[in-house]
Design a protein around this motif. Structure first.
Motif, PDB file in Angstrom:
ATOM      1  N   ALA A  15      17.900  93.136  42.317  1.00 49.75           N
ATOM      2  CA  ALA A  15      19.313  92.925  42.643  1.00 49.75           C
ATOM      3  C   ALA A  15      20.027  92.232  41.493  1.00 49.75           C
ATOM      4  O   ALA A  15      21.129  92.624  41.097  1.00 49.75           O
ATOM      5  CB  ALA A  15      19.435  92.099  43.928  1.00 49.75           C
ATOM      6  N   ILE A  42      19.488  94.175  48.069  1.00 49.55           N
ATOM      7  CA  ILE A  42      19.859  93.093  48.990  1.00 49.55           C
ATOM      8  C   ILE A  42      19.551  93.502  50.429  1.00 49.55           C
ATOM      9  O   ILE A  42      19.113  92.670  51.239  1.00 49.55           O
ATOM     10  CB  ILE A  42      21.343  92.729  48.792  1.00 49.55           C
ATOM     11  CG1 ILE A  42      21.540  92.124  47.411  1.00 49.55           C
ATOM     12  CG2 ILE A  42      21.789  91.734  49.837  1.00 49.55           C
ATOM     13  CD1 ILE A  42      22.972  91.885  47.063  1.00 49.55           C
TER      14      ILE A  42
ATOM     15  N   LEU B  46      23.773  86.865  51.649  1.00 52.13           N
ATOM     16  CA  LEU B  46      22.335  86.623  51.501  1.00 52.13           C
ATOM     17  C   LEU B  46      21.994  85.175  51.816  1.00 52.13           C
ATOM     18  O   LEU B  46      21.012  84.892  52.522  1.00 52.13           O
ATOM     19  CB  LEU B  46      21.911  86.991  50.080  1.00 52.13           C
ATOM     20  CG  LEU B  46      20.422  86.903  49.788  1.00 52.13           C
ATOM     21  CD1 LEU B  46      19.677  87.868  50.665  1.00 52.13           C
ATOM     22  CD2 LEU B  46      20.163  87.200  48.333  1.00 52.13           C
TER      23      LEU B  46
END
Lengths: 176, 102
Positions: A15, A42, B46
């Motif tokens: 990523a 991700i 994330l």
């Protein structure tokens, strides 16, 4: 080192590398394709963090819908002719670079000093099942959910109005 | 408590966010800047999901879900603005767009 951890590190490295390609590459279309790969990586990390539903959303909405929209707009704008070197304000670039380095250093220091401090909330850890997520989404977050649907409708109408081509262009003095 | 340590998740999130910030500050193509902002949003997602897996409960995933939905709306409106600006100026180089400047 356990297998999920190793896979997570590999996906994280992928990523980061492809995001770097996006930032560095001069051709916007190749940068966009690198961004697609980064978003897929991700999505893989989401799976390893026991949230497969978000991984599916990431692939369908982000890598599927949003980046295809970007690709279409890049195609419509036909930017090939301005692919020359990007000269810019040198001072601005220098200060931007300094700001990024300072920011990254600060955040990494914060992660190192406080990353392990987050205790458990007492709630059970997510298992990757979708049913409890849906129950939480439609009970404690029902109102934001409806608000998001209205927001998406407003964005749809707004995008249509903004990108519409006037069928009969008005004379310049009538424009506001 | 998941198999992945929280520090790794946060390190990847910080790296992605910094790269997105670099793209947003240093590039001049408006679409690349916009893509860099999407990368920054993903870094935040994330971190949210990582904390959610670490702390327990589903709040992190729910917030990330809403962030993705809002990002979709933002992408639609932003790209429409770029199409409109390009039609007006024949460029989306942010050094050459001076709509708000005499």
């Amino acid at each position: 080192m356990s297998a999920p951890r190793l896979i997570f590190d590999i996906a994280g490295a992928a990523a980061v590398v492809f995001a770097a390609i996006l930032v560095v590459h001069r051709n916007p279309i190749k940068g966009l394709l690198a961004a697609v790969v980064s978003l897929f990586a991700i999505a893989g990390e989401f799976v390893l963090l026991s949230s497969p539903f978000l991984a599916a959303i990431q692939v369908i909405v982000y890598a599927g819908a949003i980046l295809v929209l970007f690709l279409f707009v890049l195609m419509l704008l036909n930017l090939d002719r301005e692919a020359g070197p990007e000269e810019g304000h040198r001072m601005q670039k220098l200060l931007g670079f300094v700001a990024i380095v300072l920011f990254a250093g600060m955040m990494l220091a914060a992660v190192r000093s406080s990353g392990a401090l987050a205790g458990s909330s007492g709630e059970p850890a997510p298992t990757g099942e979708v049913v409890p997520l849906a129950a939480a989404l439609f009970s404690q977050a029902a109102l934001p959910f409806e608000a998001v649907s209205i927001l998406l409708l407003a964005a749809l109408v707004g995008a249509f109005v903004l990108a519409r081509r006037d069928s009969a262009p008005r004379p310049p003095e009538e424009r506001p | 408590m998941s198999a992945v340590p929280l520090t790794h998740v946060l390190a990847v999130a910080v790296a992605l966010f910094s790269l997105g910030l670099a793209g947003a500050l240093l590039r001049r193509n408006a679409i690349t800047i916009f893509l860099s902002i999407e990368i920054m949003l993903n870094a935040a997602n994330l971190a949210l999901v990582g904390y959610g897996a670490h702390v327990g409960g589903y709040s992190g995933q729910i917030v990330a879900f809403f962030a993705i939905a809002v990002a979709a709306a933002e992408a639609a409106v932003g790209l429409a603005i770029f199409v409109s600006v390009f039609r007006h100026n024949e460029t989306i180089d942010v050094n050459k767009i001076r709509l708000l400047k005499w």
